[in-house]
Design a protein around this motif. Structure first.
Motif, PDB file in Angstrom:
ATOM      1  N   GLN A 183       0.534  -1.367   0.417  1.00 26.00           N
ATOM      2  CA  GLN A 183      -0.371   0.133  -0.035  1.00 26.00           C
ATOM      3  C   GLN A 183       0.932   1.191   0.807  1.00 26.00           C
ATOM      4  O   GLN A 183       0.325   1.768  -0.224  1.00 26.00           O
ATOM      5  CB  GLN A 183      -1.296  -0.282   1.028  1.00 26.00           C
ATOM      6  CG  GLN A 183      -2.255  -1.234   1.295  1.00 26.00           C
ATOM      7  CD  GLN A 183      -2.991  -1.166   2.276  1.00 26.00           C
ATOM      8  OE1 GLN A 183      -2.737  -0.427   3.606  1.00 26.00           O
ATOM      9  NE2 GLN A 183      -3.982  -1.888   1.891  1.00 26.00           N
ATOM     10  N   ASP A 228     -10.241   1.643   1.739  1.00 21.90           N
ATOM     11  CA  ASP A 228      -9.853  -0.233   2.136  1.00 21.90           C
ATOM     12  C   ASP A 228     -11.289   0.316   2.593  1.00 21.90           C
ATOM     13  O   ASP A 228     -11.989  -0.676   2.853  1.00 21.90           O
ATOM     14  CB  ASP A 228      -9.111  -0.691   2.502  1.00 21.90           C
ATOM     15  CG  ASP A 228      -8.472  -1.065   2.224  1.00 21.90           C
ATOM     16  OD1 ASP A 228      -7.770  -0.719   0.865  1.00 21.90           O
ATOM     17  OD2 ASP A 228      -6.772  -1.215   2.291  1.00 21.90           O
ATOM     18  N   ASP A 246     -12.364  -5.573  -4.218  1.00 18.94           N
ATOM     19  CA  ASP A 246     -10.931  -5.859  -2.179  1.00 18.94           C
ATOM     20  C   ASP A 246     -11.875  -6.801  -2.385  1.00 18.94           C
ATOM     21  O   ASP A 246     -10.576  -8.797  -2.341  1.00 18.94           O
ATOM     22  CB  ASP A 246     -11.100  -5.078  -1.467  1.00 18.94           C
ATOM     23  CG  ASP A 246     -10.277  -3.760  -2.578  1.00 18.94           C
ATOM     24  OD1 ASP A 246      -9.942  -3.829  -3.731  1.00 18.94           O
ATOM     25  OD2 ASP A 246      -9.975  -3.207  -1.812  1.00 18.94           O
ATOM     26  N   THR A 253      -6.303  -6.843   2.837  1.00 15.18           N
ATOM     27  CA  THR A 253      -6.645  -5.838   3.367  1.00 15.18           C
ATOM     28  C   THR A 253      -6.294  -5.896   5.050  1.00 15.18           C
ATOM     29  O   THR A 253      -6.449  -6.724   4.871  1.00 15.18           O
ATOM     30  CB  THR A 253      -7.103  -4.495   2.074  1.00 15.18           C
ATOM     31  OG1 THR A 253      -8.674  -5.703   3.310  1.00 15.18           O
ATOM     32  CG2 THR A 253      -7.553  -5.418   1.236  1.00 15.18           C
TER      33      THR A 253
END
Length: 300
Positions: A183, A228, A246, A253
């Protein structure tokens, strides 16, 4: 007193106007004439939408050193062009396969896959032409530093490399450290570049640049974590794009590890970390402070 809403709206208007003026056949031709379909696709992927947060960060960082906002616009345009190229490519069927972006058909849906690839390629290339132009900054050494900063933030050790790690993460097996690294590269590196580019334009010394880098790295983590969370909690209508992708793709995540409440608690801590990095700058850093806080509360 700093007004985040007014400044961000003013920046968005300036970026929209700047991109609209630049992304024309007349400006983009040379040595040969540019294809109008390519220009149209570039404009479709760049105009009429977007929060323009990266150009805003360039402006806010430079403001610490009293640089007028109009002198940050060219660098802001360059980093926004890179951001828009990345979205065009991310939306492709071979990547995230999205049909909507900012409430409109993605470039590959409005045109075709090949045109979308070329539109992204062209935006990336032209971004560096914008930085190399003396209109960006009169000092050649400063322009070279800006080019290097944007290349680092967007390349293999930054955004592109982070996207590759994100694809690898779909196979599972990522630790929390792996997720953080991915990230920091995929999203954080371009935010880091924006803040550092503003500091470079403002003539920051090594100590100031170090403090602003610490802010930017924390702000980048906050932005991605908020994204997220929104992927889980927001509606497609609010986001202007598909949500829940996702989880559907099996991506790793922080939210999938800690849950929404745990992720929000972590987000608050990261924002505080960003704010602490600005403690030596006084009121001139209020813009950057406001943006970090905005990352934590944004709804889209």
């Amino acid at each position: 007193m700093y007004d985040f809403s007014a400044d961000s709206a003013d920046c968005a208007r300036a970026v929209e106007a700047g991109l609209s003026e630049y992304l024309t056949g007349a400006r983009l031709s040379g040595p040969g004439p540019v294809a109008e379909r390519l220009v149209a696709a570039m404009r479709h992927g760049s105009l009429e939408g977007g929060k323009r947060l990266r150009p805003l960060l360039v402006r806010q960082s430079a403001a610490i050193f009293s640089l007028p906002k109009d002198q940050t616009l060219r660098a802001g345009l360059a980093i926004e062009m890179v951001h828009c190229y990345s979205l065009i490519h991310d939306d492709l069927p071979a990547m995230d396969d999205d049909d909507l972006r900012r409430g409109r058909p993605t470039v590959h849906k409005a045109y075709d896959d090949a045109t979308a690839i070329l539109a992204g390629d062209a935006l990336l290339t032209q971004a560096f032409a914008v930085l190399a132009d003396p209109a960006c900054h009169p000092d050649a050494e400063t322009r070279i530093r800006l080019v290097g900063e944007l290349a680092a933030g967007s390349g293999t050790g930054g955004m592109v490399g982070g996207q590759m790690r994100d694809i690898e993460g779909e196979q599972g097996g990522f630790s929390e450290t792996d997720i953080a690294t991915m990230q920091a590269m995929k999203t954080g590196a371009l935010i880091r570049a924006a803040v550092r580019m503003g500091a470079i334009l403002g003539g920051a010394d090594a100590r100031a640049l170090s403090a602003l880098t610490a802010y930017a790295e924390a702000a980048g983590r906050a932005f991605q974590l908020a994204d997220d969370i929104l992927d889980v909690t927001a509606t497609p209508e609010a986001m202007g794009k598909a949500t829940g992708k996702d989880q559907d793709a099996g991506k790793q995540t922080v939210v999938s590890r800690l849950g929404v409440d745990g992720a929000r608690k972590m987000l608050d801590g990261i924002v505080n970390e960003a704010l602490l990095a600005l403690r030596t700058f006084g009121p001139k850093a209020d813009g950057l402070r406001a943006t970090a806080r905005y990352f934590a509360v944004r709804q889209k």
